[in-house]
Design an enzyme around this catalytic site. Structure first.
Site, PDB file in Angstrom:
ATOM      1  N   CYS A  15      -7.746  -1.658   4.129  1.00  0.00           N
ATOM      2  CA  CYS A  15      -8.400  -2.641   4.998  1.00  0.00           C
ATOM      3  C   CYS A  15      -9.202  -1.917   6.060  1.00  0.00           C
ATOM      4  O   CYS A  15      -8.667  -1.097   6.798  1.00  0.00           O
ATOM      5  CB  CYS A  15      -7.335  -3.530   5.655  1.00  0.00           C
ATOM      6  SG  CYS A  15      -8.027  -4.656   6.876  1.00  0.00           S
TER       7      CYS A  15
ATOM      8  N   HIS B  14       0.867  -1.185   0.000  1.00  0.00           N
ATOM      9  CA  HIS B  14       0.000   0.000   0.000  1.00  0.00           C
ATOM     10  C   HIS B  14       0.900   1.229   0.000  1.00  0.00           C
ATOM     11  O   HIS B  14       2.044   1.176   0.427  1.00  0.00           O
ATOM     12  CB  HIS B  14      -0.936  -0.026   1.212  1.00  0.00           C
ATOM     13  CG  HIS B  14      -2.067  -0.998   1.037  1.00  0.00           C
ATOM     14  ND1 HIS B  14      -3.370  -0.605   0.858  1.00  0.00           N
ATOM     15  CD2 HIS B  14      -2.070  -2.349   0.971  1.00  0.00           C
ATOM     16  CE1 HIS B  14      -4.136  -1.679   0.701  1.00  0.00           C
ATOM     17  NE2 HIS B  14      -3.372  -2.762   0.760  1.00  0.00           N
TER      18      HIS B  14
HETATM   19  N1  COA Z   1     -18.612 -16.200   4.134  1.00  0.00           N
HETATM   20  C1  COA Z   1     -19.862 -15.851   4.507  1.00  0.00           C
HETATM   21  N2  COA Z   1     -20.310 -15.955   5.763  1.00  0.00           N
HETATM   22  C2  COA Z   1     -19.464 -16.434   6.684  1.00  0.00           C
HETATM   23  C3  COA Z   1     -18.161 -16.828   6.367  1.00  0.00           C
HETATM   24  C4  COA Z   1     -17.736 -16.678   5.022  1.00  0.00           C
HETATM   25  N3  COA Z   1     -16.494 -16.996   4.632  1.00  0.00           N
HETATM   26  N4  COA Z   1     -17.573 -17.265   7.480  1.00  0.00           N
HETATM   27  C5  COA Z   1     -18.459 -17.176   8.461  1.00  0.00           C
HETATM   28  N5  COA Z   1     -19.609 -16.667   7.993  1.00  0.00           N
HETATM   29  C6  COA Z   1     -20.851 -16.408   8.720  1.00  0.00           C
HETATM   30  C7  COA Z   1     -21.284 -17.567   9.577  1.00  0.00           C
HETATM   31  O1  COA Z   1     -21.998 -18.493   8.820  1.00  0.00           O
HETATM   32  C8  COA Z   1     -22.133 -16.896  10.605  1.00  0.00           C
HETATM   33  O2  COA Z   1     -23.386 -16.579  10.035  1.00  0.00           O
HETATM   34  P1  COA Z   1     -24.720 -16.475  10.925  1.00  0.00           P
HETATM   35  O3  COA Z   1     -24.497 -15.312  11.855  1.00  0.00           O
HETATM   36  O4  COA Z   1     -25.779 -16.213   9.902  1.00  0.00           O
HETATM   37  O5  COA Z   1     -24.804 -17.783  11.633  1.00  0.00           O
HETATM   38  C9  COA Z   1     -21.400 -15.581  10.827  1.00  0.00           C
HETATM   39  O6  COA Z   1     -20.639 -15.353   9.644  1.00  0.00           O
HETATM   40  C10 COA Z   1     -20.484 -15.621  12.012  1.00  0.00           C
HETATM   41  O7  COA Z   1     -19.654 -16.762  11.914  1.00  0.00           O
HETATM   42  P2  COA Z   1     -18.336 -16.927  12.778  1.00  0.00           P
HETATM   43  O8  COA Z   1     -17.652 -18.163  12.386  1.00  0.00           O
HETATM   44  O9  COA Z   1     -18.687 -16.750  14.270  1.00  0.00           O
HETATM   45  O10 COA Z   1     -17.499 -15.732  12.262  1.00  0.00           O
HETATM   46  P3  COA Z   1     -16.989 -14.425  12.985  1.00  0.00           P
HETATM   47  O11 COA Z   1     -18.114 -13.554  13.364  1.00  0.00           O
HETATM   48  O12 COA Z   1     -16.019 -14.831  14.035  1.00  0.00           O
HETATM   49  O13 COA Z   1     -16.217 -13.721  11.763  1.00  0.00           O
HETATM   50  C11 COA Z   1     -14.981 -13.997   9.719  1.00  0.00           C
HETATM   51  C12 COA Z   1     -15.095 -14.347  11.183  1.00  0.00           C
HETATM   52  C13 COA Z   1     -13.637 -14.486   9.249  1.00  0.00           C
HETATM   53  C14 COA Z   1     -16.104 -14.700   8.956  1.00  0.00           C
HETATM   54  C15 COA Z   1     -15.129 -12.471   9.542  1.00  0.00           C
HETATM   55  O14 COA Z   1     -14.341 -11.805  10.477  1.00  0.00           O
HETATM   56  C16 COA Z   1     -14.723 -12.025   8.151  1.00  0.00           C
HETATM   57  O15 COA Z   1     -15.394 -12.299   7.175  1.00  0.00           O
HETATM   58  N6  COA Z   1     -13.622 -11.292   8.017  1.00  0.00           N
HETATM   59  C17 COA Z   1     -13.089 -10.869   6.725  1.00  0.00           C
HETATM   60  C18 COA Z   1     -12.464  -9.542   6.861  1.00  0.00           C
HETATM   61  C19 COA Z   1     -11.923  -9.055   5.545  1.00  0.00           C
HETATM   62  O16 COA Z   1     -12.309  -9.454   4.475  1.00  0.00           O
HETATM   63  N7  COA Z   1     -10.974  -8.104   5.651  1.00  0.00           N
HETATM   64  C20 COA Z   1     -10.387  -7.461   4.530  1.00  0.00           C
HETATM   65  C21 COA Z   1      -9.490  -8.317   3.715  1.00  0.00           C
HETATM   66  S1  COA Z   1      -7.949  -8.674   4.487  1.00  0.00           S
HETATM   67 ZN    ZN Z   2      -4.236  -4.695   0.649  1.00  0.00          ZN
END
Ligand code: COA
Ligand code: ZN
Length: 305
Positions: free
Chosen positions: A239, A208
């Protein structure tokens, strides 16, 4: 200078570029953007992310974007944080996966709600699954050069993650400077060491431009022997879980610098500028690329003449 003859670029605009934009592009425009990038010669495009739509609402249309961009003859990567994301990406027809995790526990918790150890345990088996399913796979490690919460993670932590994940079959490892804090000397030292130590792996760099060091860091990476870089059309990106993080290095600036230095990328600068024109028309955001600013100023002058 000793520069390589060819550099391979993974265009991350449709994912990193759009994930944190205040305005969400309509799905049809995201598909159009990916088509334009393919037409400009981008062979690899990170098309979207299969993450929680609560975490990244802009990319909730990941499956539609994937389905809408089949058959372009490019490798469309999908960023995924966990096994659930893997299944969704596979179902939607992704060609490749970018598995994301951070080098530090503090950022990994904010971004993925997991410790680094938990992420490694979840992502490790996906290398073999991707091989069986015929998907390209890259592991992308955030905060390799600095973390907003913990500072520099240091070489040892990165080495341990790379070693462990290489043991599970990852061969392409992205070293990411998510907050743009790296310096050329640091990039050169850290990346040279990793390249020497893990000679069988292919490292790629993701910078970045927060502190204006992005292209200088690319040069340091080239000197260290890396020939794969991520960049983002229009220099958008950032991010949402890293305070102060701003845009990626702009693909048009990267290609313009490499073109002028006699390094081939296979990407057409005019095609990229056209894609940035498209983003400029669709979004209120200022296009963060020097090359595009010149292109736009020249166009205004021509119009006025
Ligand atoms: N795609 C879609 N939904 C997802 C998922 C995925 N890959 N992984 C988990 N979920 C859903 C679960 O099914 C659950 O759904 P519900 O509430 O309807 O039951 C909900 O998300 C929570 O699941 P959980 O396993 O407890 O996840 P979390 O709340 O601890 O979140 C992540 C973890 C990883 C899913 C979330 O933090 C995330 O998506 N982060 C990505 C951040 C990102 O993209 N950052 C920028 C790029 S680096
Ligand atoms: Zn990046």
């Amino acid at each position: 200078m000793q520069l390589p003859t060819d550099v391979r670029i993974t265009e991350v605009g449709p994912r990193d570029g759009l994930q944190n934009e205040p305005q969400n592009l309509p799905t049809a425009h995201k598909i159009d953007l990916i088509r334009q990038l393919a037409a400009a010669g981008c062979k690899e495009v990170e098309a979207t992310a299969f993450v929680s739509p609560k975490a990244i609402p802009n990319l909730a249309d990941a499956a539609e974007v994937m389905r809408g961009t089949a058959g372009l003859g490019i490798t469309r990567f999908a960023l995924i944080p966990n096994a659930k994301g893997y299944g969704r990406a596979l179902d939607a027809g992704a060609d490749g996966i970018t598995l994301v995790m951070s080098a530090t526990d503090s950022h990994n918790r904010k971004n993925l709600n997991q410790t680094v150890a938990e992420s490694m345990a979840e992502l490790a088996p996906l290398a073999a699954r991707a091989r069986d399913d015929g998907l390209a796979a890259r592991l992308s490690i955030s905060m390799v050069f600095g973390c907003p919460f913990e500072g520099d993670p240091g070489l040892e932590r990165i080495r341990a993650i790379v070693d462990r994940m290489a043991g599970h079959g990852f061969t392409r490892i992205g070293l990411c400077d998510t907050i743009g804090i790296a310096s050329p000397q640091q990039v050169h030292d850290r990346v040279s060491r990793l390249v020497q130590e893990f000679a069988g792996l292919e490292f790629e760099l993701h910078f970045h431009d927060t502190y204006g060091r992005g292209l200088a860091n690319v040069l340091a990476g080239l000197e260290a022997g890396v020939t794969r870089f991520d960049s983002c059309v229009g220099g958008l990106g950032g991010c949402p879980f890293a305070p102060g993080a701003t845009g990626n290095i702009a693909t048009e600036d990267l290609v313009s610098m490499l073109d002028a230095s006699g390094v081939r990328t296979g990407v057409d600068l005019d095609g990229l500028l056209a894609a940035s024109d498209f983003l400029d028309a669709q979004l209120d955001t200022r296009i963060q690329s020097n090359r595009w600013q010149v292109h736009n100023a020249q166009r205004q002058l021509r119009k006025a003449a």
